[in-house]
Scaffold this active site. Structure first.
Site, PDB file in Angstrom:
ATOM      1  CB  CYS A   1     -15.983 -25.030  51.707  1.00  0.00           C
ATOM      2  SG  CYS A   1     -14.720 -25.267  51.461  1.00  0.00           S
TER       3      CYS A   1
ATOM      4  NE  ARG B   1      -7.120 -20.164  52.327  1.00  0.00           N
ATOM      5  CZ  ARG B   1      -7.197 -21.940  51.774  1.00  0.00           C
ATOM      6  NH1 ARG B   1      -5.896 -22.380  51.944  1.00  0.00           N
ATOM      7  NH2 ARG B   1      -8.480 -22.557  51.325  1.00  0.00           N
TER       8      ARG B   1
ATOM      9  CD  GLN C   1      -9.427 -23.239  46.742  1.00  0.00           C
ATOM     10  OE1 GLN C   1     -10.683 -22.142  47.485  1.00  0.00           O
ATOM     11  NE2 GLN C   1      -9.052 -23.621  46.981  1.00  0.00           N
TER      12      GLN C   1
ATOM     13  CG  ASP D   1     -12.962 -24.630  45.551  1.00  0.00           C
ATOM     14  OD1 ASP D   1     -12.986 -25.962  45.936  1.00  0.00           O
ATOM     15  OD2 ASP D   1     -13.410 -23.980  46.352  1.00  0.00           O
TER      16      ASP D   1
ATOM     17  CG  HIS E   1     -17.737 -27.465  47.966  1.00  0.00           C
ATOM     18  ND1 HIS E   1     -17.094 -25.916  47.456  1.00  0.00           N
ATOM     19  CD2 HIS E   1     -16.677 -27.707  48.320  1.00  0.00           C
ATOM     20  CE1 HIS E   1     -16.220 -25.574  48.080  1.00  0.00           C
ATOM     21  NE2 HIS E   1     -15.786 -26.809  49.087  1.00  0.00           N
TER      22      HIS E   1
ATOM     23  CE  LYS F   1      -4.863 -35.599  52.270  1.00  0.00           C
ATOM     24  NZ  LYS F   1      -4.746 -34.176  52.505  1.00  0.00           N
TER      25      LYS F   1
ATOM     26  CG  HIS G   1     -14.039 -29.977  50.783  1.00  0.00           C
ATOM     27  ND1 HIS G   1     -14.553 -28.255  50.868  1.00  0.00           N
ATOM     28  CD2 HIS G   1     -14.634 -30.270  51.164  1.00  0.00           C
ATOM     29  CE1 HIS G   1     -15.162 -28.682  51.617  1.00  0.00           C
ATOM     30  NE2 HIS G   1     -15.334 -29.706  52.880  1.00  0.00           N
TER      31      HIS G   1
HETATM   32 ZN   LIG Z   1     -14.301 -26.547  50.380  1.00  0.00          ZN
END
Ligand SMILES: [Zn+2]
Ligand SMILES: [Zn+2]
Length: 645
Positions: free
Chosen positions: A337, A366, A384, A386, A388, A472, A518
């Site tokens: 992000c 992580r 991910q 991912d 945004h 969310k 996200h």
């Molecule tokens: Zn994110």
């Protein structure tokens, strides 16, 4: 009289001191027999708790997750009672209910039981269960509670009690056992009709490797014997489908201690599978208006100070990477992000540019404690899918609808048919901890609820479950074995746009702050492949299979024809190989069954003469003979149907 509000909103009046069980009895005796515990004003309590004030009451049965939790929590007490009877010197620490059963962490000193002793403990548990002992909860002063456990030389409970405030401490007695406990039990131990202690494991006190190692006994219990049998059958099936086992058998991934713990290596077949998933998502995202971006695997420490990650997670994460330049520090990227926020900031944005949808298969790192690592589901490096979405507040609902459509498309293409949505909103009472304006929150919260309704999702709304930075929507997916997985989170964020000072110029020529969303339908490719492998037991949908077809010549004489068939199929984008081994055809069929390839084509004299093939479908058997063209069309039809083209 007290007013009791039931979950459907109806209100009934009862005499002061009535119990949740009385409420159940007033509805029906049948219901009362099912009631295990109750939620009173949102707190899990015994069904026998007297109701002295107006209250919201939810009666809990085995059908409720909290009902099961009360059942398993109570079973942990019975486990402790049995252990106390057989191992009088055992010291008890904590024993909670978990998702599928319960455990108790116990310090056995020098006399720890082995796996062989579990049956004896189970038998003792059932003996105590049959006594139908009630659970009686009573308050105790801190001094008396400490005194009780000091006399028993139990430093663990002493430590727990020292962290509690006087006046909030309760003990619970059942049969011959007493425990420090907050409550929430079944009416009596007689409800427990079947118990299985599943295994023993080491567990550090408070999860800290520096503390003493205790013995954790895992168990599960049921109100009916037949339920235990079903559960054990499921566990057996789950073992067969364990992605760590199948991943090795199918050659999907491996771990190397030399590379490092929790860092998966994708083998060629696994990589092919993963690439298919990525390609699938890339195509779907391109159609949905996403723009791919690429960012580095590291970012300066300052980036994560801006995002707030350093403050929040810095101490527990991989530590900063130094460079020869003094004071220069980089972090392995824990999330994509912040990088994407800087892409947003790379150009001035106007309201006409929004929504801006930036997508990246971003690999993040992580730190997880080594004891927490598990196959592909808990790793230290993962990718991910991912993206945004930066949009105006009035676009949140439309964007949610579009993301929901994308997630539903993923589920359909991969045969996840049983799922529901969970919407997490602010707490109704205390709104002080949430950042962002009230107006925007209200807009976003109703946008999510409306978007979910518009797409006909089965939705549960949870108040107080939103992150401090935004509401969310999560999808809870049930796999083929009935286990729930959280997939496809869509998260609104008012925090990062603030921290990164994201702006766009509105129609009014003023600066405004965009909303950030996200979303990652797969979550991480690692975890998703693990879930998918277990869901389909390694029988991946045809479109995804790393190898789709294998051609088996009856003997070496037909190898040339087999190669010709394979070439024709490969040229039509059907991933085909030839089993060239000089084995009997029976052996070749058996071996290829194990590899779970969707189709086997058997070719011999007749097939070569007719330019045909004999087709066997995995799990379905013999489909007879057909021409190569017929087979090609069939495969393409199957794939198109699966991908809903
Ligand atoms: Zn994110
Ligand atoms: Zn308890």
């Amino acid at each position: 009289m007290v007013k009791i509000t039931l979950p459907d909103g109806s209100v009934r009046e009862y005499p002061v001191g009535t119990t949740a069980m009385n409420v159940a009895e007033s509805i029906s005796q049948g219901l009362a027999r099912q009631v295990l515990a109750a939620k009173i004003n949102g707190e899990l309590k015994e069904a026998a708790t007297p109701l002295n004030h107006d209250a919201a009451v939810q009666l809990l049965t085995w059908q409720d997750a909290d009902g099961k939790s009360a059942f398993w929590h109570s079973s942990a007490h019975v486990l402790a009672e049995a252990v106390q009877a057989l191992y009088p010197h055992a010291l008890f620490t904590i024993g909670p209910a978990v998702e599928q059963g319960f455990y108790y962490d116990i310090d056995f000193g020098d006399s720890a039981p082995g796996a062989d002793d579990l049956t004896r403990i189970e038998e003792k548990m059932m003996e105590f269960a049959r006594q139908a002992n009630t659970f009686s909860l009573y308050p105790i002063s801190k001094a008396d509670a400490l005194d009780y456990y000091r006399k028993r030389n139990n430093p663990y409970k002493v430590e727990l009690i020292e962290n509690l405030a006087d006046g909030e401490i309760t003990f619970c007695d059942q049969g011959s056992f007493t425990d420090l406990c907050r409550g929430g039990h079944i009416p009596d131990t007689g409800y427990i009709k079947a118990v299985k202690l599943l295994n023993l494991a080491g567990a550090y006190w408070r999860g800290n490797e520096k503390n003493k190692q205790l013995v954790r006994i895992y168990g599960v219990s049921f109100p009916k014997q037949s339920m235990l049998k079903e559960h054990l059958d499921l566990l057996e099936e789950a073992k067969k489908r364990d992605h760590r086992k199948l991943g090795q058998e199918l050659g999907l991934f491996a771990f190397s201690q030399r590379v490092g713990k929790g860092l998966p290596l994708w083998l060629p077949k696994g990589a092919a599978l993963r690439e298919r998933l990525e390609q699938f998502m890339r195509t779907a995202q391109r159609k949905a208006g996403y723009q791919p971006v690429i960012t580095p695997h590291i970012g300066s420490k300052a980036l994560y100070e801006t995002s707030g990650h350093w403050d929040k997670y810095g101490a527990d994460s991989f530590q900063p990477i130094e460079t020869p330049e003094e004071g220069e520090l980089f972090m392995l990227k824990p999330m994509n992000c912040p990088h994407h926020c800087e892409i947003y900031n790379a150009e001035p944005r106007s309201y006409r540019d929004l929504p801006l949808r930036l997508a990246e298969f971003g690999t993040v790192y992580r730190y997880e404690q080594s004891g927490e690592l598990h196959g592909l589901t808990r790793v230290r490096g993962f990718t991910q899918d991912d993206a945004h979405i930066f949009c105006r507040p009035d676009q949140v609902k439309d964007e949610f609808v579009k993301v929901i459509d994308l997630v539903l498309y993923v589920f359909k293409s991969l045969d996840f048919t049983d799922f529901r949505a969970q919407v997490s909103l602010r707490s109704k009472d205390d709104r002080s901890k949430y950042i962002g304006s009230d107006e925007n929150w209200e807009k976003a919260e109703s946008a999510i609820v409306e978007a979910a309704a518009e797409r006909g999702l089965k939705t549960a709304v949870e108040y107080g479950e939103a992150a401090f930075y935004g509401p969310k929507l999560d999808f809870m997916v049930k796999d083929a074995l009935g286990r729930s997985w959280q997939l496809g989170t869509i998260q609104v964020d008012y925090n990062l746009p603030e921290r990164f000072e994201l702006e766009y110029t509105g129609q009014d020529n003023q600066k405004h702050r965009p909303v950030m969303i996200h979303r990652a339908p797969f979550g991480s490719l690692e975890r998703f492949v693990a879930v998918l492998t277990e869901h389909c037991g390694g029988n991946f949908p045809l479109w995804l299979s790393p190898e789709q077809v294998v051609v088996l010549p009856i003997s070496d004489k037909f190898l040339d024809y087999a190669e010709k068939v394979a070439d024709l199929l490969n040229n039509s984008d059907i991933r085909t190989l030839v089993d060239r081994r000089t084995e009997s055809i029976g052996r070749k069929i058996r071996d290829n069954e194990m590899r779970k390839l969707p189709f086997m084509l058997i070719v011999g004299e007749k097939e070569e003469a007719e330019e045909s093939i004999s087709v066997r479908e995995h799990g379905k058997g013999d489909l007879g003979s057909m021409s190569i063209l017929e087979f090609k069309n069939r495969i393409h039809d199957d794939i198109n149907r699966q991908l809903n083209h």
